[in-house]
Motif scaffolding. Structure first.
Motif, PDB file in Angstrom:
ATOM      1  N   ARG A  50      -3.720   0.147 -15.732  1.00 12.29           N
ATOM      2  CA  ARG A  50      -5.023  -0.470 -15.503  1.00 12.29           C
ATOM      3  C   ARG A  50      -5.632  -0.929 -16.837  1.00 12.29           C
ATOM      4  O   ARG A  50      -6.044  -2.075 -16.988  1.00 12.29           O
ATOM      5  CB  ARG A  50      -5.946   0.542 -14.817  1.00 12.29           C
ATOM      6  N   ASP A  51      -5.606  -0.031 -17.826  1.00 16.09           N
ATOM      7  CA  ASP A  51      -6.269  -0.362 -19.097  1.00 16.09           C
ATOM      8  C   ASP A  51      -5.498  -1.390 -19.918  1.00 16.09           C
ATOM      9  O   ASP A  51      -6.092  -2.177 -20.642  1.00 16.09           O
ATOM     10  CB  ASP A  51      -6.456   0.909 -19.946  1.00 16.09           C
ATOM     11  N   ASN A  52      -4.167  -1.342 -19.836  1.00 16.61           N
ATOM     12  CA  ASN A  52      -3.380  -2.167 -20.757  1.00 16.61           C
ATOM     13  C   ASN A  52      -2.743  -3.400 -20.128  1.00 16.61           C
ATOM     14  O   ASN A  52      -2.393  -4.334 -20.840  1.00 16.61           O
ATOM     15  CB  ASN A  52      -2.282  -1.325 -21.410  1.00 16.61           C
ATOM     16  N   LEU A  53      -2.585  -3.386 -18.812  1.00 18.93           N
ATOM     17  CA  LEU A  53      -1.961  -4.550 -18.175  1.00 18.93           C
ATOM     18  C   LEU A  53      -2.953  -5.297 -17.282  1.00 18.93           C
ATOM     19  O   LEU A  53      -3.230  -6.475 -17.510  1.00 18.93           O
ATOM     20  CB  LEU A  53      -0.723  -4.132 -17.372  1.00 18.93           C
ATOM     21  N   TYR A  54      -3.513  -4.595 -16.275  1.00 20.29           N
ATOM     22  CA  TYR A  54      -4.379  -5.312 -15.320  1.00 20.29           C
ATOM     23  C   TYR A  54      -5.650  -5.820 -16.004  1.00 20.29           C
ATOM     24  O   TYR A  54      -6.255  -6.786 -15.542  1.00 20.29           O
ATOM     25  CB  TYR A  54      -4.749  -4.427 -14.128  1.00 20.29           C
ATOM     26  N   ARG A  55      -6.054  -5.153 -17.107  1.00 19.33           N
ATOM     27  CA  ARG A  55      -7.246  -5.623 -17.819  1.00 19.33           C
ATOM     28  C   ARG A  55      -6.896  -6.310 -19.130  1.00 19.33           C
ATOM     29  O   ARG A  55      -7.740  -6.470 -20.002  1.00 19.33           O
ATOM     30  CB  ARG A  55      -8.204  -4.449 -18.072  1.00 19.33           C
ATOM     31  N   HIS A  56      -5.629  -6.678 -19.298  1.00 19.59           N
ATOM     32  CA  HIS A  56      -5.220  -7.448 -20.473  1.00 19.59           C
ATOM     33  C   HIS A  56      -5.907  -8.814 -20.418  1.00 19.59           C
ATOM     34  O   HIS A  56      -6.010  -9.417 -19.346  1.00 19.59           O
ATOM     35  CB  HIS A  56      -3.704  -7.628 -20.460  1.00 19.59           C
ATOM     36  N   TYR A  57      -6.340  -9.322 -21.559  1.00 23.85           N
ATOM     37  CA  TYR A  57      -7.150 -10.545 -21.489  1.00 23.85           C
ATOM     38  C   TYR A  57      -6.389 -11.711 -20.880  1.00 23.85           C
ATOM     39  O   TYR A  57      -6.960 -12.555 -20.197  1.00 23.85           O
ATOM     40  CB  TYR A  57      -7.741 -10.910 -22.870  1.00 23.85           C
TER      41      TYR A  57
ATOM     42  N   ARG B  82       5.660 -16.555   3.373  1.00 23.73           N
ATOM     43  CA  ARG B  82       4.649 -16.972   2.388  1.00 23.73           C
ATOM     44  C   ARG B  82       4.505 -15.980   1.238  1.00 23.73           C
ATOM     45  O   ARG B  82       4.015 -16.336   0.171  1.00 23.73           O
ATOM     46  CB  ARG B  82       3.290 -17.107   3.068  1.00 23.73           C
ATOM     47  N   LEU B  83       4.907 -14.719   1.471  1.00 20.06           N
ATOM     48  CA  LEU B  83       4.757 -13.707   0.418  1.00 20.06           C
ATOM     49  C   LEU B  83       5.532 -14.094  -0.843  1.00 20.06           C
ATOM     50  O   LEU B  83       5.236 -13.630  -1.932  1.00 20.06           O
ATOM     51  CB  LEU B  83       5.236 -12.337   0.915  1.00 20.06           C
ATOM     52  N   GLU B  84       6.524 -14.944  -0.669  1.00 19.20           N
ATOM     53  CA  GLU B  84       7.330 -15.381  -1.821  1.00 19.20           C
ATOM     54  C   GLU B  84       6.464 -16.092  -2.857  1.00 19.20           C
ATOM     55  O   GLU B  84       6.764 -16.079  -4.045  1.00 19.20           O
ATOM     56  CB  GLU B  84       8.442 -16.323  -1.346  1.00 19.20           C
ATOM     57  N   TYR B  85       5.404 -16.723  -2.405  1.00 17.59           N
ATOM     58  CA  TYR B  85       4.578 -17.512  -3.328  1.00 17.59           C
ATOM     59  C   TYR B  85       3.185 -16.916  -3.495  1.00 17.59           C
ATOM     60  O   TYR B  85       2.221 -17.632  -3.732  1.00 17.59           O
ATOM     61  CB  TYR B  85       4.530 -18.973  -2.850  1.00 17.59           C
ATOM     62  N   LYS B  86       3.123 -15.597  -3.330  1.00 21.96           N
ATOM     63  CA  LYS B  86       1.833 -14.926  -3.568  1.00 21.96           C
ATOM     64  C   LYS B  86       1.985 -13.954  -4.736  1.00 21.96           C
ATOM     65  O   LYS B  86       2.986 -13.230  -4.827  1.00 21.96           O
ATOM     66  CB  LYS B  86       1.381 -14.182  -2.310  1.00 21.96           C
ATOM     67  N   THR B  87       0.964 -13.934  -5.563  1.00 20.66           N
ATOM     68  CA  THR B  87       0.955 -13.114  -6.769  1.00 20.66           C
ATOM     69  C   THR B  87       0.996 -11.633  -6.492  1.00 20.66           C
ATOM     70  O   THR B  87       0.282 -11.163  -5.601  1.00 20.66           O
ATOM     71  CB  THR B  87      -0.370 -13.358  -7.523  1.00 20.66           C
ATOM     72  N   GLN B  88       1.754 -10.913  -7.279  1.00 21.71           N
ATOM     73  CA  GLN B  88       1.601  -9.467  -7.338  1.00 21.71           C
ATOM     74  C   GLN B  88       0.639  -9.183  -8.502  1.00 21.71           C
ATOM     75  O   GLN B  88      -0.507  -8.861  -8.297  1.00 21.71           O
ATOM     76  CB  GLN B  88       2.975  -8.809  -7.526  1.00 21.71           C
ATOM     77  N   VAL B  89       1.092  -9.382  -9.742  1.00 24.24           N
ATOM     78  CA  VAL B  89       0.179  -9.325 -10.898  1.00 24.24           C
ATOM     79  C   VAL B  89       0.165 -10.682 -11.593  1.00 24.24           C
ATOM     80  O   VAL B  89      -0.873 -11.215 -11.960  1.00 24.24           O
ATOM     81  CB  VAL B  89       0.613  -8.238 -11.903  1.00 24.24           C
ATOM     82  N   PHE B  90       1.366 -11.242 -11.746  1.00 24.15           N
ATOM     83  CA  PHE B  90       1.491 -12.521 -12.428  1.00 24.15           C
ATOM     84  C   PHE B  90       1.540 -13.641 -11.398  1.00 24.15           C
ATOM     85  O   PHE B  90       2.200 -13.497 -10.369  1.00 24.15           O
ATOM     86  CB  PHE B  90       2.777 -12.537 -13.261  1.00 24.15           C
ATOM     87  N   VAL B  91       0.864 -14.736 -11.670  1.00 26.85           N
ATOM     88  CA  VAL B  91       0.882 -15.861 -10.739  1.00 26.85           C
ATOM     89  C   VAL B  91       2.312 -16.401 -10.691  1.00 26.85           C
ATOM     90  O   VAL B  91       3.002 -16.454 -11.707  1.00 26.85           O
ATOM     91  CB  VAL B  91      -0.126 -16.949 -11.165  1.00 26.85           C
TER      92      VAL B  91
ATOM     93  N   ALA C 155       6.681   1.804  -6.063  1.00 33.18           N
ATOM     94  CA  ALA C 155       7.244   0.469  -6.331  1.00 33.18           C
ATOM     95  C   ALA C 155       6.369  -0.293  -7.314  1.00 33.18           C
ATOM     96  O   ALA C 155       6.858  -0.777  -8.336  1.00 33.18           O
ATOM     97  CB  ALA C 155       7.396  -0.318  -5.025  1.00 33.18           C
ATOM     98  N   TYR C 156       5.063  -0.389  -7.068  1.00 36.54           N
ATOM     99  CA  TYR C 156       4.291  -1.279  -7.945  1.00 36.54           C
ATOM    100  C   TYR C 156       4.081  -0.703  -9.332  1.00 36.54           C
ATOM    101  O   TYR C 156       4.119  -1.445 -10.308  1.00 36.54           O
ATOM    102  CB  TYR C 156       3.009  -1.809  -7.293  1.00 36.54           C
ATOM    103  N   ASN C 157       3.908   0.618  -9.445  1.00 34.83           N
ATOM    104  CA  ASN C 157       3.776   1.166 -10.808  1.00 34.83           C
ATOM    105  C   ASN C 157       4.999   0.824 -11.643  1.00 34.83           C
ATOM    106  O   ASN C 157       4.889   0.416 -12.798  1.00 34.83           O
ATOM    107  CB  ASN C 157       3.584   2.673 -10.773  1.00 34.83           C
ATOM    108  N   ASN C 158       6.164   1.000 -11.053  1.00 37.45           N
ATOM    109  CA  ASN C 158       7.397   0.777 -11.817  1.00 37.45           C
ATOM    110  C   ASN C 158       7.695  -0.690 -12.043  1.00 37.45           C
ATOM    111  O   ASN C 158       8.087  -1.084 -13.141  1.00 37.45           O
ATOM    112  CB  ASN C 158       8.566   1.499 -11.142  1.00 37.45           C
ATOM    113  N   HIS C 159       7.481  -1.528 -11.017  1.00 38.26           N
ATOM    114  CA  HIS C 159       7.807  -2.937 -11.289  1.00 38.26           C
ATOM    115  C   HIS C 159       6.742  -3.594 -12.148  1.00 38.26           C
ATOM    116  O   HIS C 159       7.043  -4.553 -12.870  1.00 38.26           O
ATOM    117  CB  HIS C 159       8.179  -3.711 -10.030  1.00 38.26           C
ATOM    118  N   ASP C 160       5.522  -3.046 -12.142  1.00 38.50           N
ATOM    119  CA  ASP C 160       4.523  -3.601 -13.051  1.00 38.50           C
ATOM    120  C   ASP C 160       4.836  -3.249 -14.512  1.00 38.50           C
ATOM    121  O   ASP C 160       4.571  -4.052 -15.414  1.00 38.50           O
ATOM    122  CB  ASP C 160       3.110  -3.153 -12.658  1.00 38.50           C
ATOM    123  N   ILE C 161       5.420  -2.069 -14.732  1.00 37.35           N
ATOM    124  CA  ILE C 161       5.879  -1.745 -16.096  1.00 37.35           C
ATOM    125  C   ILE C 161       6.931  -2.777 -16.499  1.00 37.35           C
ATOM    126  O   ILE C 161       6.891  -3.369 -17.580  1.00 37.35           O
ATOM    127  CB  ILE C 161       6.538  -0.342 -16.173  1.00 37.35           C
ATOM    128  N   ASP C 162       7.894  -2.995 -15.608  1.00 38.17           N
ATOM    129  CA  ASP C 162       8.990  -3.923 -15.898  1.00 38.17           C
ATOM    130  C   ASP C 162       8.447  -5.329 -16.184  1.00 38.17           C
ATOM    131  O   ASP C 162       8.794  -5.950 -17.198  1.00 38.17           O
ATOM    132  CB  ASP C 162       9.945  -3.929 -14.694  1.00 38.17           C
TER     133      ASP C 162
END
Ligand code: MG
Length: 377
Positions: free
Chosen positions: A302-309, A49-58, A197-204
């Protein structure tokens, strides 16, 4: 190049010093106990099920973004590398890494916060505890027991955090939180591999989505230094290749620093057995300089991606979907699928939380539509 097989360090977790499984089982034969744990996780329903769960982007926002599944595989890769270099048990590190996010709700942290809020008068909802609940209770695969009957050490690694109130209910596994003892080095490795892992793949993913730009990211010292190194080696490089050449260097810089610092701490602690790990201060970590650079990177994301509108619009919708589902099932548990209705006869709120937490993003959206859309879907 020849690969040298190294022996495990005396403070590594092994089949011999393991506290074993709750239900005794015959030895796994060709595999180690921890390979068996990893294999059980890979074959579980929650893992798929993890295949269809959001990391940051749906999940449906794009086919190239990380999901919880690809995130977990990247954490597994980084954990294995670090564990092997430290001569601790890389099978155990991989088992923990692949299981660490099994309990995540749909829609990432927004989903977990919403479910925790719904459950605040009913014992709360913590994704770490839910991961443990999945491997201990909820998976239905074996004739002899509920869950996956994993080793103590894999379960200990899954339970990264835990409130003291919950620790008291967890018996052996909760004891270390009450006594302020550290988990195995393998568990500590997964903890930081998750972060790397998440810091780097979230940048990507942030760059790929256009919510972040390469120019902006230059504000982050670690990223900027690695981008300079990539350009120095390949002066004509740009675009996706520059992003990837930079990110592989940031991952490498973080892992290299962590190995050096952890090596120093292990040496200073003069460990002679696994128990020494539990009573030593935290052993796996970054140097002070890398720690502050890593904090700068996290704050930036956090400031520029996770809190992006555009991300906040998704998380706001996610919170509403979770709260709506929770409330409608609380009002009328007969709307639950039969299996969860039976569970709800015992503990109604926990059964509802289990049902919602197990949903994938798209299942939660469909279920919301089925229950709330006028005209149905
Ligand atoms: Mg994670």
């Amino acid at each position: 190049m020849t690969v040298v097989m190294t022996e495990l360090a005396p403070y590594a977790v092994t089949g011999t010093n393991s506290r074993g499984r709750i239900i005794g089982e015959p030895s796994p034969g060709a595999r180690s106990e921890f390979q068996r744990d990893r294999d059980r996780v890979i074959h579980s329903t929650a893992f798929r099920r993890l295949e269809y769960k959001t990391q940051v982007f749906v999940n449906h926002e794009g086919d190239l973004f990380r999901t919880r599944l690809t995130h977990s595989i990247e954490v597994g890769q980084i954990s294995r590398t670090i564990a092997r270099a430290l001569r601790v048990n890389d099978d155990l590190a991989e088992a923990i890494a692949l299981a660490h996010d099994l309990g995540h709700t749909p829609f990432g942290h927004a989903g977990q916060d919403a479910l925790n809020e719904c459950m605040k008068d009913h014992g709360g909802f913590e994704h770490n505890l839910q991961s443990l609940r999945i491997v201990d209770v909820l998976e239905e695969r074996y004739g002899a027991f509920d869950g996956l009957n994993l080793t103590f050490e894999t379960r200990e690694g899954i339970l990264k955090h835990c409130s003291l109130a919950n620790a008291k209910k967890l018996g052996d596994l909760g004891q270390r939180f009450l006594e302020k003892r550290r988990p195995s080095i393998e568990a500590q490795v997964c903890n930081l591999a998750d972060e790397i892992a998440y810091n780097n793949h979230d940048i990507d993913d942030g760059l790929r989505s256009g919510l972040l730009t390469l120019e902006q990211m230059r504000e982050v010292s670690l990223f900027s230094r690695c981008a300079d190194a990539a350009v120095a080696e390949y002066p004509a490089i740009s675009g996706r290749r520059l992003v990837h050449e930079t990110i592989r260097r940031t991952i490498n810089a973080l892992v290299t620093d962590l190995l050096a610092e952890t090596g120093r701490r292990i040496e200073a602690a003069s460990l002679s057995c696994l128990n020494d790990v539990h009573i030593a201060p935290t052993l796996v970590g970054f140097s002070a300089e890398m720690h502050s650079e890593n904090m700068q990177l996290k704050a930036y994301l956090r400031d520029n991606l996770y809190r992006h509108y555009q991300v906040l619009r998704m998380t706001s919708k996610a919170r509403r979907i979770i709260a709506d589902l929770f409330n409608i099932f609380m009002d009328d548990p007969r709307l639950l699928p039969p299996q969860y209705q039976r569970m709800a006869e015992g503990d109604k709120t926990r059964a509802i939380a289990d049902y919602i937490a197990g949903m994938t993003d798209r299942y939660a959206m469909k279920e919301h539509g089925r229950l709330f859309a006028v005209g149905g879907v």
